[in-house]
Design an enzyme around this catalytic site. Structure first.
Site, PDB file in Angstrom:
ATOM      1  CB  THR A   1      -7.046   9.535   0.611  1.00 37.12           C
ATOM      2  OG1 THR A   1      -6.105   9.095  -0.367  1.00 37.12           O
ATOM      3  CG2 THR A   1      -6.345   9.749   1.942  1.00 37.12           C
ATOM      4  CD  GLU A   2      -7.422   4.999  -3.033  1.00 36.68           C
ATOM      5  OE1 GLU A   2      -8.151   5.941  -2.650  1.00 36.68           O
ATOM      6  OE2 GLU A   2      -7.116   4.808  -4.224  1.00 36.68           O
ATOM      7  CG  ASN A   3      -2.993   7.298   0.912  1.00 36.92           C
ATOM      8  OD1 ASN A   3      -4.047   7.735   0.461  1.00 36.92           O
ATOM      9  ND2 ASN A   3      -2.043   8.083   1.345  1.00 36.92           N
TER      10      ASN A   3
END
Lengths: 225, 208
Positions: free
Chosen positions: B46-48
């Protein structure tokens, strides 16, 4: 003895000038230093440029700064969210400027700012509106866009634990933009849930080494909603 | 019969290779996670800032410091890792992710992607990680309906919406067909209750 821990939030925000560029950590509310932002509101600095991933949630943190009319410009990747009504209204009324930056470019521009890098070529955004007017270059058969570094006058960091030397660790996905922002401002102010003794943080696990941090303030575990 | 969202998500999951590092975009693509068999040994990014993302969190497991890119509470699986945004996007740009599944407004037969902005002057532009994801995985797949609500095709000769990335999509999974796109144009790989002629008529494209 080196001690970056300050006694309270007012001391943490002392000296922030009008017109400052403020880097604010967080992805949505995770890792957004809400108590520092409230203290900035109290401190009174205005005409601010805020650099953060989002443009505020409900009436917390960055949304409060916007609501109080303290923000001239927002630099972010994703202003529009289900609960960004404060920003939405100001933007549509022409009361706040917006620079939209792809999320990875935002992270890397801040990283570059903190690392003394004068710019970098990235494939992100090539051929899109967000690369309009920017220098491009073909490198090994692929097209890249030149992006510039971002630095702040102040960085507000939402960390989990810190010590008097300014060493910081974060908690889960609240790390997000905080480590890069901590490196990229003239004055880096970190809020932590808990200040621990020097030596209590595992040196192998320190994420932000204290050299990047100027002030640390304990605010307890922040709960937004 | 055309596929519903869930059946399409299952179809996409079947095409994900063993051991892949995968990013699922916000919205319908997140449904793909429900169909990934543990034996496939896929690791979700997940890019966060996390690898090894688990299912949505409920009840006492909800932790506001543990969210996905859609800001929904999620869980961590054994072996998960957290990292900064700079590292997270290095994983994309650096070509370390195997597959990314994104939603779209439009995809062109050459693989151009439009999924961030309608271009409407009243719209507030918000890009998030869309442009980084578009160019950042070894394979970028799009999950979308073939037709928009107004009946126009979302697979097009050239995108009319502002682009997210140029020539970045390799495959489009729609409710009616799976279509390969790229420099060679569009080629139908699989159909769901429809024929190649129907697809040509619906899209106005010279599909093969």
């Amino acid at each position: 003895m080196r001690n970056k821990v300050v006694s309270d939030l007012a001391a943490a925000l002392e000296g922030v000038a009008d017109g400052s560029t403020i880097l604010i950590g967080g992805f949505g509310l995770a890792g957004q230093p809400l108590a520092l932002i409230d203290a900035l509101l109290e401190q009174g600095a205005t005409d601010l440029t805020v650099v953060s991933n989002n443009a505020g949630n409900a009436e917390w943190g960055i949304a409060r700064l916007l609501q109080a009319g303290r923000v001239r410009k927002v630099v972010c990747s994703f202003p529009r969210q289900s609960d960004s009504y404060v920003f939405d209204e100001l933007y549509l009324a022409g009361k706040v400027e917006l620079e939209v930056v792809p999320q990875g470019n935002l992270a890397e521009r801040i990283r570059a700012g903190g690392a003394g890098i004068g710019g970098f070529y990235t494939p992100t955004g090539f051929g899109t509106l967000l690369a309009d007017g920017k220098e491009t270059r073909e490198i090994d058969g692929r097209m890249y866009v030149l992006e510039s570094p971002i630095r702040g006058d102040v960085a507000l960091i939402g960390a989990f634990r810190g010590d008097r030397l300014g060493n910081l660790v974060y908690r889960k996905t609240s790390r997000n933009f905080n480590p890069m922002m901590a490196t990229a401002a003239a004055l880096t102010i970190a809020s932590v849930a808990e200040v621990v003794e020097a030596g209590a943080l595992d040196p192998e696990a320190v994420v932000t080494p204290g050299i990047f941090v100027d002030r640390v303030v304990a605010v307890g575990q922040e709960e937004a909603a | 019969m055309s596929l519903d969202r869930d059946a399409l998500a299952a179809r996409i999951a079947r095409d994900i290779p063993y051991g892949a590092y995968v990013n699922l975009g916000i919205g319908a693509p997140t449904l793909v996670a429900n169909h990934l068999e543990p034996a496939l040994d896929v690791i979700l990014h997940t890019e966060n800032g996390m690898l090894g993302m688990g299912p949505a969190a409920t009840g006492d497991d909800i932790d506001q410091d543990l969210i996905n890119a859609g800001k929904q509470p999620v869980t961590e699986l054994p072996g998960a890792a957290y990292f900064s945004q700079a590292d997270s996007f290095a994983m994309m740009r650096g070509g370390h992710l195997d597959v990314c599944v994104l939603g779209a407004y439009q995809v062109s037969v050459h693989g151009d992607l439009a999924n961030w902005h309608t271009g409407d002057p009243g719209a507030i532009p918000a890009v998030g990680g869309a442009m980084d994801l578009a160019i950042g995985a070894k394979a970028v797949w799009v999950m979308m309906d073939l037709l928009a609500k107004d009946g126009t095709a979302k697979l097009v000769q050239a995108c009319s919406y502002p682009l997210t990335g140029v020539g970045c999509v390799s495959r489009v999974y729609t409710d009616r067909a799976v279509i390969e796109v790229g420099s060679g144009g569009a080629r139908v790989l699989d159909t769901f209750g429809t024929t190649l002629d129907d697809l040509r008529e619906l899209t106005g494209l010279d599909l093969t």
